[in-house]
Write an enzyme that holds these catalytic residues in place. Structure first.
Site, PDB file in Angstrom:
ATOM      1  N   SER A  67       1.138  -1.127   0.184  1.00  0.00           N
ATOM      2  CA  SER A  67      -0.039  -0.099   0.323  1.00  0.00           C
ATOM      3  C   SER A  67       0.767   1.752   0.015  1.00  0.00           C
ATOM      4  CB  SER A  67      -1.147  -0.274   1.027  1.00  0.00           C
ATOM      5  OG  SER A  67      -2.006   0.651   1.145  1.00  0.00           O
ATOM      6  N   ASP A 283      -2.475   6.240  -3.667  1.00  0.00           N
ATOM      7  CA  ASP A 283      -0.875   5.617  -2.302  1.00  0.00           C
ATOM      8  C   ASP A 283      -1.351   4.760  -3.494  1.00  0.00           C
ATOM      9  OD1 ASP A 283      -4.027   3.807  -2.282  1.00  0.00           O
ATOM     10  OD2 ASP A 283      -3.314   3.383   0.136  1.00  0.00           O
ATOM     11  N   GLU A 377     -11.210   6.508   7.726  1.00  0.00           N
ATOM     12  CA  GLU A 377     -10.389   7.225   8.263  1.00  0.00           C
ATOM     13  C   GLU A 377     -10.415   7.964   7.789  1.00  0.00           C
ATOM     14  OE1 GLU A 377      -7.740   3.355   9.897  1.00  0.00           O
ATOM     15  OE2 GLU A 377      -8.305   3.399   7.543  1.00  0.00           O
ATOM     16  N   THR A 506       0.450  -1.507  10.029  1.00  0.00           N
ATOM     17  CA  THR A 506       1.297  -1.442   9.658  1.00  0.00           C
ATOM     18  C   THR A 506       3.050  -1.491   9.265  1.00  0.00           C
ATOM     19  OG1 THR A 506       0.669   0.803   8.453  1.00  0.00           O
ATOM     20  CG2 THR A 506      -0.919  -0.869   8.023  1.00  0.00           C
TER      21      THR A 506
END
Length: 549
Positions: A67, A283, A377, A506
């Site tokens: 990501s 992203d 988010e 992450t």
């Protein structure tokens, strides 16, 4: 039917686990340096096959991506049949299998696991997989394929795709031929579905100025390139940061995470974006979206996930009222502790709001409790969920006036435009553009819905992020002992102050979030908290980041 032990053992030995590394399946699956993940990919191939067998041959997805992380990182996550994240109870199984050290231990662990969760090995296993553009992707996919072969899975490689497209395909494959059929299970099916819905929703509304799209030098560029021609003259997309074949540039000084954490324009867009214009950043795997604009003085303004949620929630609420369905359909919002305090107040004045721990699985699950659940988010990852009963209501409702009929038609188009399987930067981008067209909003008008409290997000490197434990939807620390008390004492010194600390799901860091009434105060608060966190782990003073002093 039994496990094919000779084949499992043979292929296992091709993918030895690195010594002295403990892997953990987190919020976004496994994620670390790409050159350390070969053994994990093999094992996740096996686990994906077993997950499919457990679910009577339903198709499971595997996405190889890191990501928004740096290019050297990579990762892998499993996708359940409706395009949702892997069932939480299986995360511990994934972690356990990733950490066994020998072929014998692996086979024994698999055998015990199969018996414990009652998997019928005679059932078929179907898996579909894809990867992003990282250089480590092909080798990791090869390891995954060995795992799929070892468990006898029927597998299909979708190649290089955005994460949301893989989630979409998984959902389509598993709903094909049912009343919940989601669409054609191909990338082209995805592009056509979104483009058609967008054009229906926008109709003859005035086309906004061209939209600059920062593709983070990642796979999102391919998606923008594919969908742009299907949008006809309704909107012009201007892709930037499209060097997908250049080493070292993925997510570097660009992309959604850069914009959110640095709160500034990607340097590569400085000569592209003009005052009064808006742009957005995807992203590296195109599941996050960040908007921003330059005002007439050329000043940068960020429009993050909270701003997207506010824009979308108000629009959907108005459509529900306009269709005569108020009282029959409840619109709700789900946020995390990262949500700006001003955004929470704006939402609470309009719809019910819930706060949950960080992580898509928590947001997604909570959003399912509303007729229409909006979750974003602050980092720009989110979507909108329409419950089965809501979809049935929309399909069967008989509007009593032409105005009701128009609002109902728009709501139905939204159900097609929004990727309800997972947060999707491309789908969300078109959703935002459709709402802006309906509202005739500029970036500045959108931004004026509410004024953000100044905020700051800081990453702190620590020896072990797992010693940090939280409660109250991650808004308070319970470990290390005494640390929360120090933070409480500090935050009381700042007007409108709020801060929390949580381990990243992450990355090998701890994240510090802070809010206050003024920019100077929030910067000071954030870095003081970061310093307290760093010192609590006996960090080397010589390595203490200078800005924390």
């Amino acid at each position: 039917m039994a496990l094919n032990v000779p084949l499992l053992s043979e292929l296992y030995d091709k993918h030895p686990k690195p010594a002295h590394i403990t892997f953990q399946y987190g919020t976004a699956g496994f994620r670390t340096l790409g050159d350390q993940l070969d053994s994990v990919l093999f094992r996740m191939g096996v686990l994906a096959g077993l997950r499919s067998k457990k679910l009577d041959g339903k198709t499971i997805g595997v996405m190889v991506t890191a990501s928004h992380n740096p290019e050297a990182d990579n990762g892998v996550k499993l996708v359940d049949p409706r395009g949702e994240m892997l069932e939480t109870s299986w995360e511990s199984h994934a972690t356990a299998l990733a950490n066994v050290n020998t072929a014998t231990e692996f086979v024994d662990a698999l055998d015990a696991f199969v018996k414990a969760v009652k998997i019928d090995l005679s059932k078929p296993a179907r898996v579909v997989y894809a990867r992003d553009t990282r250089p480590s992707g092909p080798a990791l996919v090869a390891a995954l394929e060995d795992g799929l072969k070892a468990i006898g899975a029927e597998a299909h490689d979708e190649g290089v795709q955005t994460t949301p497209i893989l989630h979409y395909i998984v959902r389509c494959l598993n709903t094909k031929g049912t009343k919940d059929e989601y669409g054609e299970p191909t990338p082209d099916g995805y592009y056509n579905k979104l483009a058609t819905a967008y054009k229906k929703l926008v109709g003859t509304k005035t086309t906004l100025q061209p939209l600059v799209v920062d593709c983070a030098n990642g796979v999102g560029f391919f998606a923008i390139e594919k969908i742009a021609p299907l949008l006809d003259s309704h909107i012009k997309l201007v892709p930037q940061n499209v060097a997908v074949d250049t080493l070292g540039v993925l997510n570097h000084a660009c992309g959604a995470d850069f914009v959110k954490t640095q709160q500034k324009l990607p340097p590569s867009l400085a000569s592209v974006l003009k005052p009064g214009e808006r742009a957005c950043s995807l992203d590296g795997d195109a599941d996050r979206l960040m908007y921003y604009y330059l005002d007439e003085r050329g000043q940068f303004h960020m429009l993050d996930g909270d701003k997207i949620a506010a824009l979308v929630t108000a629009f959907i609420s108005d459509l529900v009222k306009g269709s005569g369905l108020e009282g029959k359909i409840e619109v709700g919002v789900v946020q995390t502790a990262y949500a700006n305090g001003s955004s929470t107040k704006y939402m609470e004045d309009r719809v019910p709001v819930r706060c949950v721990p960080t992580g898509v699985k928590h947001l997604h699950h909570a959003a399912e409790h509303f007729s229409v659940g909006v979750y974003f988010e602050a980092n720009g990852h989110g979507t909108v969920l329409f419950s089965p009963s809501c979809l049935e209501t929309l399909r069967t409702h008989e509007p009593s006036t032409p105005a009701h009929a128009t609002s109902l038609k728009h709501l139905l188009s939204l159900t097609e435009l929004i990727n309800q399987a997972v947060g999707d930067a491309v789908s969300d981008m078109l959703l935002v553009e459709a709402v802006l067209a309906h509202r005739s909003y500029s970036g500045e008008q959108w931004d004026s819905l509410y004024a953000d409290l100044p905020n700051r997000l800081v990453k702190v490197s620590v020896p072990n992020r797992n010693v940090f434990k939280t409660e109250d939807a991650e808004r308070r620390l319970v470990s290390p002992p005494g640390l929360q008390t120090k933070l409480d004492e500090l935050v009381r010194k700042y007007e409108g102050g709020r801060t929390f600390v949580r381990p990243s799901g992450t990355e090998d860091v701890v994240r510090v979030y802070a809010e206050a009434r003024s920019r100077g105060h929030v910067d000071e608060l954030a870095f003081k908290v970061a310093g307290i966190v760093y010192d609590s782990q006996n960090g080397d003073p010589a390595k203490r980041p200078r800005e924390f002093l």
